[in-house]
Design a protein around this motif. Structure first.
Motif, PDB file in Angstrom:
ATOM      1  N   LEU A 181       0.834  -1.202   0.000  1.00 20.93           N
ATOM      2  CA  LEU A 181       0.000   0.000   0.000  1.00 20.93           C
ATOM      3  C   LEU A 181       0.870   1.252   0.000  1.00 20.93           C
ATOM      4  CD1 LEU A 181      -2.959   0.951   0.113  1.00 20.93           C
ATOM      5  CD2 LEU A 181      -2.763   1.008   2.611  1.00 20.93           C
ATOM      6  N   MET A 182       1.950   1.239   0.804  1.00 25.14           N
ATOM      7  CA  MET A 182       2.849   2.391   0.854  1.00 25.14           C
ATOM      8  C   MET A 182       3.664   2.508  -0.440  1.00 25.14           C
ATOM      9  SD  MET A 182       2.332   4.043   3.687  1.00 25.14           S
ATOM     10  CE  MET A 182       0.642   3.740   3.132  1.00 25.14           C
ATOM     11  N   ASN A 183       4.087   1.380  -0.991  1.00 19.71           N
ATOM     12  CA  ASN A 183       4.845   1.409  -2.250  1.00 19.71           C
ATOM     13  C   ASN A 183       4.008   2.031  -3.364  1.00 19.71           C
ATOM     14  OD1 ASN A 183       6.806   0.048  -0.839  1.00 19.71           O
ATOM     15  ND2 ASN A 183       6.485  -1.924  -1.842  1.00 19.71           N
ATOM     16  N   ALA A 184       2.684   1.783  -3.314  1.00 21.45           N
ATOM     17  CA  ALA A 184       1.797   2.246  -4.384  1.00 21.45           C
ATOM     18  C   ALA A 184       1.616   3.760  -4.392  1.00 21.45           C
ATOM     19  CB  ALA A 184       0.436   1.555  -4.268  1.00 21.45           C
ATOM     20  N   ILE A 185       1.850   4.430  -3.254  1.00 15.36           N
ATOM     21  CA  ILE A 185       1.651   5.887  -3.225  1.00 15.36           C
ATOM     22  C   ILE A 185       2.978   6.644  -3.290  1.00 15.36           C
ATOM     23  CG2 ILE A 185      -0.538   5.692  -1.986  1.00 15.36           C
ATOM     24  CD1 ILE A 185       0.936   6.616   0.547  1.00 15.36           C
ATOM     25  N   GLU A 186       4.081   5.944  -3.483  1.00 14.37           N
ATOM     26  CA  GLU A 186       5.372   6.623  -3.675  1.00 14.37           C
ATOM     27  C   GLU A 186       5.403   7.276  -5.054  1.00 14.37           C
ATOM     28  OE1 GLU A 186       8.524   3.834  -3.142  1.00 14.37           O
ATOM     29  OE2 GLU A 186       7.932   3.329  -1.105  1.00 14.37           O
ATOM     30  N   PRO A 187       6.339   8.209  -5.272  1.00 10.53           N
ATOM     31  CA  PRO A 187       7.356   8.682  -4.325  1.00 10.53           C
ATOM     32  C   PRO A 187       6.872   9.894  -3.541  1.00 10.53           C
ATOM     33  CG  PRO A 187       7.817   9.585  -6.478  1.00 10.53           C
ATOM     34  CD  PRO A 187       6.577   8.722  -6.641  1.00 10.53           C
ATOM     35  N   PHE A 188       7.591  10.179  -2.462  1.00 21.41           N
ATOM     36  CA  PHE A 188       7.411  11.413  -1.720  1.00 21.41           C
ATOM     37  C   PHE A 188       8.460  12.420  -2.202  1.00 21.41           C
ATOM     38  CE2 PHE A 188       5.412   8.267   0.899  1.00 21.41           C
ATOM     39  CZ  PHE A 188       4.355   8.920   1.519  1.00 21.41           C
TER      40      PHE A 188
ATOM     41  N   HIS B 201      21.541   5.348   6.357  1.00 26.39           N
ATOM     42  CA  HIS B 201      20.086   5.378   6.498  1.00 26.39           C
ATOM     43  C   HIS B 201      19.660   6.465   7.470  1.00 26.39           C
ATOM     44  CE1 HIS B 201      21.215   2.750   9.926  1.00 26.39           C
ATOM     45  NE2 HIS B 201      20.142   3.259  10.516  1.00 26.39           N
ATOM     46  N   ASP B 202      18.446   6.958   7.253  1.00 23.55           N
ATOM     47  CA  ASP B 202      17.842   7.989   8.088  1.00 23.55           C
ATOM     48  C   ASP B 202      16.433   7.561   8.468  1.00 23.55           C
ATOM     49  OD1 ASP B 202      19.841  10.198   8.078  1.00 23.55           O
ATOM     50  OD2 ASP B 202      19.506  10.103   5.918  1.00 23.55           O
ATOM     51  N   TYR B 203      15.954   8.131   9.547  1.00 21.03           N
ATOM     52  CA  TYR B 203      14.602   7.863  10.017  1.00 21.03           C
ATOM     53  C   TYR B 203      13.742   9.091   9.725  1.00 21.03           C
ATOM     54  CZ  TYR B 203      10.828   6.836  13.350  1.00 21.03           C
ATOM     55  OH  TYR B 203       9.608   6.596  13.934  1.00 21.03           O
ATOM     56  N   ALA B 204      12.577   8.869   9.132  1.00 20.45           N
ATOM     57  CA  ALA B 204      11.729  10.007   8.756  1.00 20.45           C
ATOM     58  C   ALA B 204      10.258   9.688   8.974  1.00 20.45           C
ATOM     59  CB  ALA B 204      11.966  10.377   7.296  1.00 20.45           C
ATOM     60  N   LEU B 205       9.470  10.726   9.185  1.00 21.90           N
ATOM     61  CA  LEU B 205       8.012  10.613   9.255  1.00 21.90           C
ATOM     62  C   LEU B 205       7.438  11.268   8.004  1.00 21.90           C
ATOM     63  CD1 LEU B 205       7.425  11.608  13.003  1.00 21.90           C
ATOM     64  CD2 LEU B 205       7.430   9.321  12.021  1.00 21.90           C
ATOM     65  N   LEU B 206       6.646  10.512   7.248  1.00 23.03           N
ATOM     66  CA  LEU B 206       6.099  11.004   5.981  1.00 23.03           C
ATOM     67  C   LEU B 206       4.574  11.066   6.065  1.00 23.03           C
ATOM     68  CD1 LEU B 206       8.364   8.986   3.513  1.00 23.03           C
ATOM     69  CD2 LEU B 206       8.715  11.288   4.424  1.00 23.03           C
ATOM     70  N   PRO B 207       3.944  12.100   5.451  1.00 24.05           N
ATOM     71  CA  PRO B 207       2.508  12.345   5.619  1.00 24.05           C
ATOM     72  C   PRO B 207       1.624  11.484   4.710  1.00 24.05           C
ATOM     73  CG  PRO B 207       3.465  14.055   4.246  1.00 24.05           C
ATOM     74  CD  PRO B 207       4.602  13.167   4.662  1.00 24.05           C
ATOM     75  N   VAL B 208       0.666  10.808   5.335  1.00 22.99           N
ATOM     76  CA  VAL B 208      -0.269   9.945   4.597  1.00 22.99           C
ATOM     77  C   VAL B 208      -1.680  10.157   5.149  1.00 22.99           C
ATOM     78  CG1 VAL B 208      -0.888   7.564   3.987  1.00 22.99           C
ATOM     79  CG2 VAL B 208       1.526   8.190   4.252  1.00 22.99           C
ATOM     80  N   TRP B 209      -2.651  10.241   4.247  1.00 22.94           N
ATOM     81  CA  TRP B 209      -4.060  10.235   4.651  1.00 22.94           C
ATOM     82  C   TRP B 209      -4.555   8.793   4.598  1.00 22.94           C
ATOM     83  CZ3 TRP B 209      -6.232  14.362   6.773  1.00 22.94           C
ATOM     84  CH2 TRP B 209      -5.731  15.626   6.464  1.00 22.94           C
ATOM     85  N   PHE B 210      -5.216   8.344   5.672  1.00 24.47           N
ATOM     86  CA  PHE B 210      -5.671   6.962   5.772  1.00 24.47           C
ATOM     87  C   PHE B 210      -7.174   6.880   5.989  1.00 24.47           C
ATOM     88  CE2 PHE B 210      -1.355   5.403   6.797  1.00 24.47           C
ATOM     89  CZ  PHE B 210      -1.383   4.228   6.058  1.00 24.47           C
ATOM     90  N   MET B 211      -7.761   5.792   5.471  1.00 22.56           N
ATOM     91  CA  MET B 211      -9.138   5.472   5.816  1.00 22.56           C
ATOM     92  C   MET B 211      -9.257   3.960   5.937  1.00 22.56           C
ATOM     93  SD  MET B 211     -12.816   6.453   4.088  1.00 22.56           S
ATOM     94  CE  MET B 211     -12.694   5.362   2.683  1.00 22.56           C
ATOM     95  N   HIS B 212      -9.800   3.507   7.056  1.00 27.07           N
ATOM     96  CA  HIS B 212     -10.057   2.083   7.265  1.00 27.07           C
ATOM     97  C   HIS B 212     -11.556   1.868   7.124  1.00 27.07           C
ATOM     98  CE1 HIS B 212      -9.307  -1.957   8.681  1.00 27.07           C
ATOM     99  NE2 HIS B 212     -10.291  -1.823   9.550  1.00 27.07           N
ATOM    100  N   TYR B 213     -11.950   0.827   6.409  1.00 33.44           N
ATOM    101  CA  TYR B 213     -13.360   0.627   6.086  1.00 33.44           C
ATOM    102  C   TYR B 213     -13.721  -0.846   6.278  1.00 33.44           C
ATOM    103  CZ  TYR B 213     -17.681   0.831   3.287  1.00 33.44           C
ATOM    104  OH  TYR B 213     -18.977   0.764   2.850  1.00 33.44           O
ATOM    105  N   GLN B 214     -14.852  -1.105   6.909  1.00 36.39           N
ATOM    106  CA  GLN B 214     -15.350  -2.465   7.082  1.00 36.39           C
ATOM    107  C   GLN B 214     -16.635  -2.634   6.284  1.00 36.39           C
ATOM    108  OE1 GLN B 214     -15.665  -2.862  11.398  1.00 36.39           O
ATOM    109  NE2 GLN B 214     -13.774  -4.074  11.420  1.00 36.39           N
ATOM    110  N   TYR B 215     -16.708  -3.715   5.509  1.00 34.13           N
ATOM    111  CA  TYR B 215     -17.870  -3.946   4.651  1.00 34.13           C
ATOM    112  C   TYR B 215     -18.116  -5.443   4.550  1.00 34.13           C
ATOM    113  CZ  TYR B 215     -20.999  -3.508   0.603  1.00 34.13           C
ATOM    114  OH  TYR B 215     -22.076  -3.558  -0.245  1.00 34.13           O
TER     115      TYR B 215
END
Length: 234
Positions: free
Chosen positions: A94-101, A169-183
């Motif tokens: 899921l994260m790979n699919a919204i790259e790159p930042f 290597h470095d440690y970073a916080l990257l911004p993502v909008w999330f939605m969890h949905y149950q159906y």
């Protein structure tokens, strides 16, 4: 929200509740922990190049007028800020699919940036994700070298070797909008890059809408067949 609605409009069979106001209230901004890797990739690629119906390259002689040769390409390329999720509960795909930042826009950490957003702390140490980093950089480096191969109508990579050097290597916080949905008892996740708006997720399927569409399509095909049949027997 505009980008999310635009994404939903392209998916005909979403249940209405997926885009309801109540559901949209669940969309949350999260700073996701990532490990960023910088290194030099020393890459060797062996490939067969083809021109038209003949294979071309370096080395071997074939039969009749067909020549088969092998080319070895070496290339050293810098890999900058290559990301890997550092959180177990978030799927890598899921994260790979919204790259790159936009890594050139990163800023030094400050608590003020977290105001109004959730932030997760990494639970995957860097040494545990190194094999995945190696795999992704391996694929990236080979594709980079392949782009430098020219003069052929097509080519096939027969073998390759990638060595990572000067790893940092470095440690970073990257911004993502999330939605969890149950159906219908199943969980679905939607994510959007907080910088670029790139979206990814596996949307739920409304079988009611799908069956309705199938019924309308079947009726249209039947009607068309009857019309064509009537014209043929006039």
């Amino acid at each position: 929200m505009e980008k999310f609605h635009s994404w939903c409009k392209k998916r005909w069979f979403l249940p209405r509740s997926f885009t309801s106001e109540k559901q949209l209230e669940k969309v949350s901004g999260v700073y996701v922990p990532f490990w960023l890797t910088n290194c030099d990739a020393k890459t060797q690629v062996d490939a067969l190049g083809k021109n038209g119906t003949q294979l071309a390259g370096w080395g071997l002689s074939g039969h009749r007028n067909q020549r088969i040769r092998c080319k070895t390409v070496w290339q050293r390329s810098p890999i900058a800020a290559f990301p890997q999720t550092a959180l177990k509960k978030i799927e890598d795909a899921l994260m790979n699919a919204i790259e790159p930042f936009s890594y050139d826009k990163m800023k030094a950490f400050s608590m003020k940036y977290l105001s109004g957003f959730m932030a997760q702390k990494y639970d995957v140490p860097y040494d545990q994700i190194l094999p995945r980093i190696h795999k992704r950089i391996d694929e990236h480096a080979v594709k980079t070298v392949e782009k430098s191969i020219s003069g052929y109508s097509s080519h096939v990579v027969t073998s390759h070797n990638v060595q990572m050097e000067n790893i940092q290597h470095d440690y970073a916080l990257l911004p993502v909008w999330f939605m969890h949905y149950q159906y219908h008892g199943k969980n679905y996740d939607f994510a959007m890059n907080g910088q670029t708006g790139t979206q990814a997720g596996t949307p739920p399927l409304s079988w009611g809408k799908a069956l309705l569409f199938s019924g309308v399509l079947a009726a249209a095909i039947t009607g068309l067949a009857v019309l064509i049949g009537g014209l043929m027997f006039r």
